[in-house]
Design an enzyme around this catalytic site. Structure first.
Site, PDB file in Angstrom:
ATOM      1  N   TYR A 127      -8.928  -1.065   8.606  1.00  0.00           N
ATOM      2  CA  TYR A 127      -9.928  -1.442   8.337  1.00  0.00           C
ATOM      3  C   TYR A 127     -10.794  -0.328   7.908  1.00  0.00           C
ATOM      4  CZ  TYR A 127      -8.712  -6.149  10.144  1.00  0.00           C
ATOM      5  OH  TYR A 127      -8.056  -7.367  10.086  1.00  0.00           O
TER       6      TYR A 127
ATOM      7  N   ASN B  30     -12.011 -14.340   3.665  1.00  0.00           N
ATOM      8  CA  ASN B  30     -11.464 -14.052   2.411  1.00  0.00           C
ATOM      9  C   ASN B  30     -11.175 -15.596   1.727  1.00  0.00           C
ATOM     10  OD1 ASN B  30      -9.596 -13.544   0.021  1.00  0.00           O
ATOM     11  ND2 ASN B  30      -8.042 -12.600   1.493  1.00  0.00           N
TER      12      ASN B  30
ATOM     13  N   CYS C  54      -5.342  -9.828   2.365  1.00  0.00           N
ATOM     14  CA  CYS C  54      -5.733  -9.441   3.599  1.00  0.00           C
ATOM     15  C   CYS C  54      -5.020  -9.274   4.644  1.00  0.00           C
ATOM     16  CB  CYS C  54      -6.988 -10.409   4.004  1.00  0.00           C
ATOM     17  SG  CYS C  54      -6.486 -11.947   4.292  1.00  0.00           S
ATOM     18  N   HIS C  55      -3.755  -9.875   4.479  1.00  0.00           N
ATOM     19  CA  HIS C  55      -2.702  -9.810   5.577  1.00  0.00           C
ATOM     20  C   HIS C  55      -2.110  -8.073   5.599  1.00  0.00           C
ATOM     21  CE1 HIS C  55      -0.612 -10.652   1.612  1.00  0.00           C
ATOM     22  NE2 HIS C  55       0.309  -9.867   2.287  1.00  0.00           N
TER      23      HIS C  55
ATOM     24  N   GLU D 229       7.112  -9.089   2.401  1.00  0.00           N
ATOM     25  CA  GLU D 229       7.005  -7.844   1.278  1.00  0.00           C
ATOM     26  C   GLU D 229       7.753  -6.713   1.644  1.00  0.00           C
ATOM     27  OE1 GLU D 229       2.970  -7.147   0.940  1.00  0.00           O
ATOM     28  OE2 GLU D 229       2.351  -9.139   0.375  1.00  0.00           O
TER      29      GLU D 229
END
Length: 174
Positions: A99, A122, A130-131, A158
């Site tokens: 963040y 979001n 945002c993950h 991912e």
């Protein structure tokens, strides 16, 4: 402005997509949020043709055939939130940022909490990733309240290197 929706059965469960003439304006991952959204927007109609591009790209993402979304976005928010969401879109697939790194990226290093709020609000999770944002110490925090398992699943999908140190036993994805 005409606003339509469709749904997609993903590995996370049913995802609702909301589209207008400009582009995708909302992705809803949770049934209770979808019910709340439709209660506030009761004139929304289903249209799978107008939503087909976003659903196609989401499907490609979940099949690991897409790393970046190309569909046009139609998002509303303050200028600050739009800067945060833009910074989130610049986080490469499979990577993470804190963040505080996002706050620095938008030129306001003291705005870490506000970045967290923008992340929480979001409107396009997955598309605006945002993950990929974690706590300063690498902790998986702040995903849809208590739904950290979704953040874990998306990071694992991912191939994030952090996944080697995260225990996924509690991930409850179908």
């Amino acid at each position: 402005m005409k606003i339509v929706y469709d749904s997609y059965d993903s590995p996370l469960g049913r995802i609702y997509t909301v589209v207008d003439e400009i582009g995708v304006r909302r992705i809803v991952l949770f049934e209770e949020e979808w019910l709340e959204y439709t209660n506030k927007n009761n004139d929304i109609v289903r249209n799978n043709k107008l939503c087909s591009d976003v659903i196609k790209e989401l499907d490609e993402y979940f099949k690991k055939k897409r790393k970046e979304f190309q569909i046009p976005l139609s998002i509303e928010g303050t200028e600050f939130r739009k800067r945060v969401w833009s910074a989130l879109r610049n986080i490469p697939y499979g990577e993470i940022r804190s963040y505080s790194q996002i706050a620095e990226a938008i030129g306001n290093s003291k705005a870490t909490r506000a970045v967290g709020q923008a992340n929480r609000d979001n409107p396009l999770p997955i598309i605006i990733p945002c993950h990929r944002v974690v706590g300063k110490n690498g902790d998986l925090v702040g995903y849809a309240g208590d739904k950290i398992y979704i953040k874990k699943f998306l990071l694992q999908l991912e191939g994030n290197e952090m996944c080697d140190i995260i225990a996924f036993e509690d991930v409850q994805i179908r």
